[in-house]
Motif scaffolding. Structure first.
Motif, PDB file in Angstrom:
ATOM      1  N   LEU A   1     -11.568  39.170  31.627  1.00 61.84           N
ATOM      2  CA  LEU A   1     -10.173  39.611  31.532  1.00 61.84           C
ATOM      3  C   LEU A   1     -10.087  41.078  31.122  1.00 61.84           C
ATOM      4  O   LEU A   1      -9.210  41.808  31.601  1.00 61.84           O
ATOM      5  N   VAL A   2     -11.008  41.513  30.235  1.00 62.75           N
ATOM      6  CA  VAL A   2     -11.032  42.937  29.874  1.00 62.75           C
ATOM      7  C   VAL A   2     -11.317  43.771  31.120  1.00 62.75           C
ATOM      8  O   VAL A   2     -10.662  44.792  31.372  1.00 62.75           O
ATOM      9  N   LEU A   3     -12.269  43.300  31.929  1.00 61.02           N
ATOM     10  CA  LEU A   3     -12.585  44.014  33.166  1.00 61.02           C
ATOM     11  C   LEU A   3     -11.354  44.072  34.087  1.00 61.02           C
ATOM     12  O   LEU A   3     -11.060  45.108  34.699  1.00 61.02           O
ATOM     13  N   ALA A   4     -10.613  42.959  34.143  1.00 63.08           N
ATOM     14  CA  ALA A   4      -9.398  42.933  34.975  1.00 63.08           C
ATOM     15  C   ALA A   4      -8.419  43.997  34.502  1.00 63.08           C
ATOM     16  O   ALA A   4      -7.819  44.715  35.310  1.00 63.08           O
ATOM     17  N   ILE A   5      -8.269  44.114  33.176  1.00 63.67           N
ATOM     18  CA  ILE A   5      -7.332  45.103  32.632  1.00 63.67           C
ATOM     19  C   ILE A   5      -7.806  46.517  32.969  1.00 63.67           C
ATOM     20  O   ILE A   5      -7.015  47.385  33.339  1.00 63.67           O
ATOM     21  N   VAL A   6      -9.127  46.739  32.878  1.00 62.43           N
ATOM     22  CA  VAL A   6      -9.669  48.058  33.231  1.00 62.43           C
ATOM     23  C   VAL A   6      -9.356  48.381  34.689  1.00 62.43           C
ATOM     24  O   VAL A   6      -8.938  49.496  35.029  1.00 62.43           O
ATOM     25  N   LEU A   7      -9.520  47.380  35.577  1.00 61.48           N
ATOM     26  CA  LEU A   7      -9.227  47.599  36.988  1.00 61.48           C
ATOM     27  C   LEU A   7      -7.739  47.890  37.187  1.00 61.48           C
ATOM     28  O   LEU A   7      -7.361  48.719  38.022  1.00 61.48           O
ATOM     29  N   GLY A   8      -6.894  47.216  36.400  1.00 58.09           N
ATOM     30  CA  GLY A   8      -5.463  47.481  36.454  1.00 58.09           C
ATOM     31  C   GLY A   8      -5.141  48.890  35.981  1.00 58.09           C
ATOM     32  O   GLY A   8      -4.291  49.579  36.548  1.00 58.09           O
ATOM     33  N   LEU A   9      -5.846  49.330  34.928  1.00 54.72           N
ATOM     34  CA  LEU A   9      -5.678  50.702  34.429  1.00 54.72           C
ATOM     35  C   LEU A   9      -5.986  51.705  35.533  1.00 54.72           C
ATOM     36  O   LEU A   9      -5.286  52.694  35.714  1.00 54.72           O
TER      37      LEU A   9
END
Lengths: 360, 326
Positions: free
Chosen positions: A109-117
């Motif tokens: 999920l952290v990776l997902a947020i980074v991709l969203g960033l």
């Protein structure tokens, strides 16, 4: 009555009802639900469970589209998050422990947020067109997922991980509960605070809203992060459902399904006004359509044609231009009828009728 | 910022140009040294465990043989594969090998390869082209025979059945050679006993989630099903989850036949969840290299080369599992 028919969700709801009715005709106990090994079991439950990932992705997509944007990268994010979580669990010495699963889920999920960033940075700060900005991750993302899985399908045997997409909680599928909670939170956050209005104002006119004191940049950034986060959760569900991460096929074309769900739900791609309930109905129309193909036994060769016909029909019925035409035709017929009834005293001359017909 | 971007673009262009000159210069005069050979391989994708085993074996075999392999993954899309083949033609590789995603629509690009004088080898899947001069040879399994083997096991298993035996068939990707041929072979074989009847046949796209979702719906429409014929292991594995969720025992309440014999499939067979697996051997790297060498020397290659394959029951799977390579 007329107000109900004209409501923008009228036709999607009718489609959903018609599809369900078709299923009942073919399979009489379609709505039958029974308890099986302590959880609910039935076709409707399957639709809810399998529709959860599409619903989640469409939820994030709704807010992005409301800002006049689009997020094409969600399918790739689904694949990446599933791949990361599964490979972390598979590499761990204790794949069955709750701790391992929590760490893997958290990392994904952290990776997902980074991709969203990343998406948000391209769109809101660098001002790249959303369709191009997210296209980058859409094409590159699957490669990234392949890199994580090394081109293999990673099979995990982890009971706690299985719960997310294939398990049950309080007899209901866990995936639909997760999707439901996220849906409710989103609805509360955007409709009970000013956030929803701010998102719509950015979608209608970003420059005007900025001048009016709306921080459009942070709002844009937020919706792309939210969309990626939803896609990340959906990715965990999809890989957990089959206990395997498939970098090539997980979430393939889900971005298009999500956009379709949003559009069926009456949200305009031009930004501005959006409807979360509409998206909910749109997502379940799509999932029910897929299930209908299997229950009715439509030959695989014509499946896509069948789906296309249903979608075209709903879009036509919903389109304001089409509705106006139908109304005009109906009014004209009524007038003509009136004219012949009044015997020789037509209310409208035939010449003006043909003119109107040519113009419309 | 603009300047940096400009420089980066110029750099990329230079790199691309350098790539062109380095890989050009293939000629038709005489056999080349093996280590100078360049082979372009356009893979379907990595849609199943079988496919990744196939990819790995080809890549490692070429590495061992010291032949340069240019590899591309088409992600199950014909247009990507055509693009890859065109780029191999431009790079003037010595041999192009590929597994066609679907059977039809290859004539134009194959003619381009022929005009460029580059021999083409089909691996695993065939094309429906009438003009067989467009390719050197087709190396792969006989999918009709595989379907037949599956059907024959079903015939034997249900030979004493008095009533109808309802069968669910999970097809592969619509339009692909294995899906068409395995369907045909199976149908031909079970035609011998009118009791065996396919009540539903849907595509699961050769994937686990496809197999699971389709099986969930079909189980509800046909709860009395006795036999599942999944045209690859992955769809079978997905279907097993659907069967278990429905409270039935895979391999007992519903007999299961799959094709491929990948590691996960063999494991399920050893556990008794799959009753019968028809092998479809993905290890074709060695045979492909033999063909490439023969073509290089100008020797004749037969138009059809079938890979060696067998079948596994649960007991045989348990025995074979420890020594399997994939």
């Amino acid at each position: 009555m007329r107000n109900i028919v004209r409501h923008r969700l009228f036709w999607p709801v009718v489609t959903l009802a018609a599809l369900l009715a078709l299923n009942v005709i073919v399979e009489h106990d379609f709505f039958a639900i029974r308890l099986q090994d302590g959880h609910l079991f039935g076709s409707v439950i399957d639709i809810l469970r399998n529709g959860a990932p599409t619903l989640l992705v469409a939820l994030g997509m709704t807010l992005v589209i409301a800002t006049r944007g689009i997020d094409l990268s969600v399918g790739a994010i689904v694949a990446i998050c599933g791949a990361l979580a599964c490979s972390m669990i598979a590499a761990s010495p204790t794949p069955g422990s709750v701790g391992t699963v929590l760490i893997a889920v958290g990392a994904a999920l952290v990776l997902a947020i980074v991709l969203g960033l990343w998406n948000g940075l391209l769109v809101s700060v660098l001002g790249i067109q959303p369709i191009i900005a997210t296209l980058i991750l859409m094409t590159a993302g699957r490669g990234l997922a392949m890199l994580i899985t090394e081109g293999q399908i990673i099979t995990v045997s982890s009971a706690p991980y299985k719960v997310i997409g294939g398990g049950y909680w309080l007899t209901m599928p866990a995936s639909i509960l997760i999707a439901g909670v996220m849906f409710a939170l989103t609805a509360l956050l955007t409709r009970k605070t000013a956030l929803g209005i701010l998102i719509e104002s950015v979608g209608i006119n970003p420059e005007a809203s900025r001048l009016a004191g709306v921080r459009s940049r942070s709002i844009l950034w937020t919706v792309y992060i939210f969309s990626a986060f939803c896609a990340g959760v959906a990715g965990l569900m999809i890989s957990s459902n089959v206990t395997a991460a498939d970098a090539n096929n997980a979430g393939l074309w889900i971005e298009l399904d999500a956009i379709l769900a949003v559009v069926l739900g009456g949200t305009s791609l031009a930004g501005g006004r959006y409807s979360l309930i509409g998206t909910l109905i749109g997502a379940f129309v799509i999932q029910t359509l897929t299930t209908t193909v299997y229950t009715v036994g439509i030959a695989p060769e014509i499946t896509l044609v069948f789906k296309a016909l249903v979608v075209i029909a709903v879009c036509l019925l919903q389109s304001p231009a089409m509705q106006a035409r139908v109304r005009n035709a109906r009014r004209r017929r009524a007038l003509q009828k009136q004219g012949t009834d009044a015997a020789g005293a037509p209310a409208v001359s035939p010449a003006s009728l043909t003119n109107e017909g040519a113009a419309s | 910022m603009k300047k940096i971007l400009g420089m980066a673009a110029a750099g990329a262009l230079l790199f691309a140009l350098a790539g062109c000159t380095a890989s050009g210069g293939a000629s038709a005069d005489g056999p080349k040294d093996t280590k100078d050979l360049v082979v372009g391989f356009a893979q379907v994708g990595a849609e199943s465990g079988w496919r990744t085993a196939n990819t790995k074996d080809i890549q490692s075999s070429f590495k061992e043989a010291g032949i340069t392999l240019k590899f591309s993954d088409a992600q199950q899309k014909q247009e990507n594969q055509i693009k890859a083949i065109r780029s191999y033609i431009q790079q003037k590789v010595d041999v192009i090998a590929f597994s066609p995603v679907v059977e039809s629509g290859w004539d134009t690009v194959l003619k381009e390869a022929k005009n460029a004088g580059i021999p083409v080898v089909l691996t695993d899947r065939a094309v429906d082209s009438k003009d067989t001069s467009l390719y050197e040879t087709f190396l792969g399994s006989d999918f009709v025979t595989e379907g037949k083997k599956a059907g024959e096991w079903a015939l034997n298993e249900f030979k004493d059945a008095s009533g109808t035996v309802p069968i669910i068939q999970l097809e592969g990707t619509t339009g692909s050679a294995p899906a068409i041929d395995r369907t045909k072979g199976f149908a031909d074989a079970i035609a011998a006993n009118p009791n065996l009847k396919i009540v539903a046949s849907q595509t699961g796209d050769f994937t686990r989630s496809g197999g699971k979702q389709v099986m969930e719906a079909l189980l509800k429409a046909h709860p009395d099903v006795k036999l599942l014929w999944a045209q690859n292991d992955d769809m079978g594995l997905g279907a097993i989850e659907a069967i278990e969720a429905a409270g039935k025992v895979p391999g007992k309440d519903i007999k299961i036949i799959t094709a491929d014999a990948t590691h996960d499939g063999m494991q399920a067979a050893a556990d008794g969840k799959i009753n019968f697996i028809v092998e479809c051997n993905p290890l074709m790297g060695k045979q492909l290299i033999e063909i490439v060498k023969k073509i290089n020397k100008g020797e004749d290659v037969p138009k059809r080369i079938v890979t060696d394959e067998t079948t596994f029951t649960s007991a045989q799977a348990k025995e074979a599992l420890p020594s399997r390579k994939y």
